[in-house]
Design a protein around this motif. Structure first.
Motif, PDB file in Angstrom:
ATOM      1  N   ALA A 160       0.697  -0.968  -0.013  1.00  0.00           N
ATOM      2  CA  ALA A 160      -0.127  -0.010   0.060  1.00  0.00           C
ATOM      3  C   ALA A 160       0.909   1.306  -0.038  1.00  0.00           C
ATOM      4  O   ALA A 160       0.524   2.297  -0.699  1.00  0.00           O
ATOM      5  CB  ALA A 160      -0.914  -0.034   1.273  1.00  0.00           C
ATOM      6  N   MET A 213      -5.307   6.301   2.663  1.00  0.00           N
ATOM      7  CA  MET A 213      -3.923   5.866   2.253  1.00  0.00           C
ATOM      8  C   MET A 213      -3.076   6.799   2.629  1.00  0.00           C
ATOM      9  O   MET A 213      -1.904   6.665   2.984  1.00  0.00           O
ATOM     10  CB  MET A 213      -4.272   5.121   0.931  1.00  0.00           C
ATOM     11  CG  MET A 213      -4.816   4.001   0.806  1.00  0.00           C
ATOM     12  SD  MET A 213      -4.658   3.080  -0.899  1.00  0.00           S
ATOM     13  CE  MET A 213      -2.990   2.665  -0.878  1.00  0.00           C
ATOM     14  N   SER A 384      -2.462  -2.435   6.694  1.00  0.00           N
ATOM     15  CA  SER A 384      -3.058  -1.239   6.306  1.00  0.00           C
ATOM     16  C   SER A 384      -4.571  -1.489   6.863  1.00  0.00           C
ATOM     17  O   SER A 384      -4.994  -2.368   6.771  1.00  0.00           O
ATOM     18  CB  SER A 384      -3.318  -1.409   4.615  1.00  0.00           C
ATOM     19  OG  SER A 384      -4.076  -0.468   4.006  1.00  0.00           O
TER      20      SER A 384
END
Length: 426
Positions: A160, A213, A384
């Motif tokens: 990620a 993110m 994540s």
């Protein structure tokens, strides 16, 4: 994610979980899987509907069609980045008592909602039957195990914490596209240089999970891997370090496109490809998307997000055996292909991710995947939240809601409080 993950989803998801009987497929299906197996249709529910994601799915389907000739693959994909729409549809189907043969879910905490309500079956025995207990690395198996049981088979491992760049745009400010800044502060300084060079939108971004993110890579860079991981357990949100990191996240948003709340990540990627942005934070499925879009390798570069080098922020797409799902025998054949060497190769070479198996040959994979496979072996592994490895669906729903509000209000104190509340252990 945010579009389909409202608070309503949390309620629907819980209702859907409880609507399904706790009796497992292995207990009541029989050798032929009952009436559902008779039609031989294997309904596979995913959010891989476009671009590199669909190409990866098509690759795995080709192996399924060879290895599972007694069954027919039925594509039940629902479009939407990171499952934003699919999870809502799935919740509705589960509420109606109509689970598919198998469904995609992020391995990790995201599965806990389904596990706790008895919605997915324990498939630990399939790991031994398919040899996955030997083929998958132990650290991955440990992450998949809940109270001694395993409930999904991962098709891949994604990274990620990646930044994708447009070298031509960066050169306008005399920046080196091959090397990432050492810190978030240095990255912000580079964005100021880009602004001064006439680049209106240094950082491309989209709605929902894409904003999460960016938040995650800033928190990882500023707090380090151990404190970062602790956040998703509800630890440390009220600290000064977090406040400072959130201030930097707010600063980064000031360099982004004004339509960030109206577009999904493939559209934000086009800001990069069209030379309208220098940077784009997104997982390594971008590599597959660029391949599908026929974007030349020389048109972009990539590196770990500033300040996060040496950390591999992982997520994994996995498949389950739903309780009372349609055609469980066919679903097990799909799961066997999912974990197989041929299935993972056909999938991951096109998806941009790396195989979960330890016996994969790097030379079989494109350039990016080779570098990711090397980093997976040596880097510090961190989860994540945005993609389910660290957070439940309910937690992530609240985080996405807080980030959407922050996109407009820019109230750091309110965001910090909301994130702490969202991650409190239930």
């Amino acid at each position: 994610m945010r579009g389909g993950l409202s608070k309503t989803l949390a309620v629907l998801s819980a209702a859907g979980l409880l609507a399904v009987s706790a009796c497992g497929n292995s207990d009541d299906s029989g050798s032929n899987g009952g009436g559902a197996s008779a039609n031989k249709d294997v309904t596979v529910f995913t959010w891989w509907a476009d671009g590199g994601e669909k190409a990866g799915l098509d690759g795995m389907v080709s192996v399924f069609n060879t290895e599972c000739k007694d069954y027919k693959f039925v594509n039940s994909a629902v479009a939407g980045g990171a499952g934003s729409n699919a999870k809502q549809v799935l919740a509705n189907d589960l509420q109606a008592g109509k689970p598919p043969s198998t469904f995609q879910a992020h391995a990790g905490a995201e599965l806990s909602d389904y596990i706790n309500a008895g919605q997915v079956d324990d498939i630990s025995d399939l790991y031994k039957e398919f040899g996955l207990d030997k083929a998958f690395p132990q650290n991955l198996i440990d992450n998949l195990t809940v109270d001694g049981k395993i409930y999904s088979i991962p098709a891949n491992v994604h990274r990620a914490n990646m930044v994708w760049t447009n070298p031509a745009v960066m050169k306008k400010a005399n920046l080196d596209p091959a090397t990432g800044p050492a810190s978030v502060d240095a990255w912000i300084a580079d964005m100021d240089k880009l602004k001064a060079a006439g680049v209106k939108t240094p950082l491309a971004i989209s709605k929902g999970f894409a904003q999460e993110m960016v938040l995650e890579v800033v928190l990882l860079a500023e707090l380090g891997p151990d404190k970062f991981t602790g956040l998703w357990k509800g630890e440390g949100w009220d600290g000064a370090e977090v406040k400072a990191a959130l201030d930097k996240y707010k600063k980064l948003l000031s360099y982004t496109n004004v339509d960030r709340e109206a577009i999904d990540w493939p559209d934000a990627l086009q800001y990069l490809n069209k030379g309208q942005a220098a940077y784009f934070v997104m997982g390594d499925w971008v590599a597959a998307q660029q391949l599908a879009n026929k974007v030349a390798d020389t048109a972009y570069t990539y590196w770990p997000a500033p300040g996060t080098a040496g950390n591999f922020q992982y997520l994994s797409d996995s498949f389950t055996l739903p309780t009372n799902g349609a055609d469980p025998d066919g679903a097990k054949c799909w799961l066997k292909v999912t974990g197989s060497a041929d299935g993972q190769k056909a999938f991951n070479t096109k998806k941009g991710s790396i195989p979960a198996r330890s016996d994969a040959v790097p030379a079989d994979y494109p350039k990016y995947q080779q570098s990711a496979m090397a980093d997976w072996k040596k880097d510090k592994i961190v989860p994540s939240c945005a993609h389910g490895a660290a957070c439940t669906l309910g937690q992530n729903n609240d985080i996405l809601s807080a980030l959407s509000q922050f996109s407009g209000s820019q109230d750091v104190a309110k965001l910090q409080s909301a994130l702490g509340t969202a991650t409190k252990p239930s």
